[in-house]
Design a protein around this motif. Sequence first.
Motif, PDB file in Angstrom:
ATOM      1  N   ALA A 178      37.967  -3.463 -54.064  1.00 42.39           N
ATOM      2  CA  ALA A 178      38.566  -2.323 -53.350  1.00 42.39           C
ATOM      3  C   ALA A 178      38.082  -2.236 -51.910  1.00 42.39           C
ATOM      4  O   ALA A 178      38.716  -1.567 -51.080  1.00 42.39           O
ATOM      5  N   VAL A 179      36.976  -2.901 -51.593  1.00 40.41           N
ATOM      6  CA  VAL A 179      36.417  -2.829 -50.240  1.00 40.41           C
ATOM      7  C   VAL A 179      36.248  -4.219 -49.623  1.00 40.41           C
ATOM      8  O   VAL A 179      35.506  -4.398 -48.659  1.00 40.41           O
ATOM      9  N   LEU A 219      46.618 -10.508 -52.665  1.00 39.76           N
ATOM     10  CA  LEU A 219      47.431  -9.484 -52.006  1.00 39.76           C
ATOM     11  C   LEU A 219      47.905  -8.429 -52.996  1.00 39.76           C
ATOM     12  O   LEU A 219      47.990  -7.239 -52.664  1.00 39.76           O
ATOM     13  N   SER A 220      48.204  -8.855 -54.205  1.00 40.69           N
ATOM     14  CA  SER A 220      48.622  -7.916 -55.252  1.00 40.69           C
ATOM     15  C   SER A 220      47.481  -6.955 -55.593  1.00 40.69           C
ATOM     16  O   SER A 220      47.709  -5.753 -55.787  1.00 40.69           O
ATOM     17  N   ILE A 221      46.271  -7.483 -55.645  1.00 40.99           N
ATOM     18  CA  ILE A 221      45.095  -6.644 -55.921  1.00 40.99           C
ATOM     19  C   ILE A 221      44.879  -5.649 -54.778  1.00 40.99           C
ATOM     20  O   ILE A 221      44.618  -4.462 -55.011  1.00 40.99           O
ATOM     21  N   LEU A 247      45.324  -0.025 -52.602  1.00 38.24           N
ATOM     22  CA  LEU A 247      45.868   0.884 -51.588  1.00 38.24           C
ATOM     23  C   LEU A 247      46.703   1.978 -52.251  1.00 38.24           C
ATOM     24  O   LEU A 247      46.573   3.164 -51.918  1.00 38.24           O
ATOM     25  N   TYR A 248      47.537   1.573 -53.201  1.00 37.16           N
ATOM     26  CA  TYR A 248      48.363   2.537 -53.928  1.00 37.16           C
ATOM     27  C   TYR A 248      47.492   3.547 -54.679  1.00 37.16           C
ATOM     28  O   TYR A 248      47.738   4.752 -54.637  1.00 37.16           O
ATOM     29  N   HIS A 300      45.245   8.850 -55.431  1.00 40.25           N
ATOM     30  CA  HIS A 300      44.040   9.639 -55.717  1.00 40.25           C
ATOM     31  C   HIS A 300      43.830  10.704 -54.644  1.00 40.25           C
ATOM     32  O   HIS A 300      43.498  11.855 -54.949  1.00 40.25           O
ATOM     33  N   SER A 301      44.041  10.330 -53.385  1.00 47.81           N
ATOM     34  CA  SER A 301      43.861  11.266 -52.276  1.00 47.81           C
ATOM     35  C   SER A 301      44.836  12.429 -52.382  1.00 47.81           C
ATOM     36  O   SER A 301      44.463  13.592 -52.179  1.00 47.81           O
TER      37      SER A 301
END
Length: 363
Positions: free
Chosen positions: A292-293, A334-336, A341-342, A347-348
């Motif tokens: 994720a980072v 790229l899929s990961i 991002l989604y 979540h935000s």
Amino acid sequence: MIPTEQLKKRQRQSRMVNFSFIIPLFNCEDYIQHCVEQIVRMKRLDIEIILINDGSFDNTEMNCIELFNSNEQVQYFFQENQGVSVARNNGLEKAAGEYVIFIDSDDSIDSEKMNRLLDMILTKTEIELAVFGMEFDYYYHGKCYYREAISPALTGETDRNQWLASLFQLYRSNSLSPSWNKIIKRSILVENNIRYREDMFFYEDLEFSLQVMKECEKIYFCQDVIYFYRQVEDEGNAGRRLLKIPHLSELANQVERPFLNILSTVDDKEVLEQEKNIMLELYLTWIKEKTAVCSYSDIKKIQQEFKEWYLLKGWTIDDEHKTMVKKYIESHPLSIMKHHLYSKVRHSIAIKVKNSKIYQRKR
């Protein structure tokens, strides 16, 4: 600072101590008062509260001195910043109680329920470890937007065969990993020289807990939600900590070792299968957090390392875990990245909705 003479006088006082509460501290000026007050509210005479300040540079020390001066059960010690494991180990060195309980400084307990559990433990001297329920309180901008209560997968007093047979269920109910949902007989730690690994800064709690469980015959599981864990909104924190670990396979080996030690005398195939499932889920969780980072190229490296680790194990796994493994071995980087991002955006939005005045009114 507290005068040395005053500290020595406090430490010389002799009284019966059954339970040592050990609280490591770092920049927790807003929370430590409440944390300690919840322990004091039990009004027990057989406890001590050990505060270990890990080099805080806010007003934590001033608050600790106030607590020290206002309650004879409070002990206070300062160390240069060396991390939570060193602080906890120093707390263990100071502890005099028959049992030890770790609490994080920004968390709290249910005083009434903890009191009942402590009373019960004193009547059952054969219990070497007690595990209780907890609640994760998720905060965003100082407001709690979600609470999640989790209780152990087992209940009551269990022998070694019983809790070993449910190791995977205990993992999934988050009963294994934390230090702060447990009451530990101190003799187990002393006699087996069990301490926190000071060279680990991720999942050191799990490694420590597994060391303790290896030496236990009788474990008591309490369904009561006693501990309240404050989860501050910081979505990428786990991933950023994992960035400091170049190879997740090395972390997996560190964590797996105490599991293998626990199971070294076990012949039951079903029990042994549980360790495999736990390690797979742990590793996949780390991949999820770290990717994720990460950059595109780093995700590719993480995928390749996991594939090599998994193939080396040669495990036969069930369909549920096959799907999870396949996702991270075969997915395009790229899929990961798109998925992360989604998830982040969703979540935000969910947090903002839950913190909105309209949502709060509906509740």
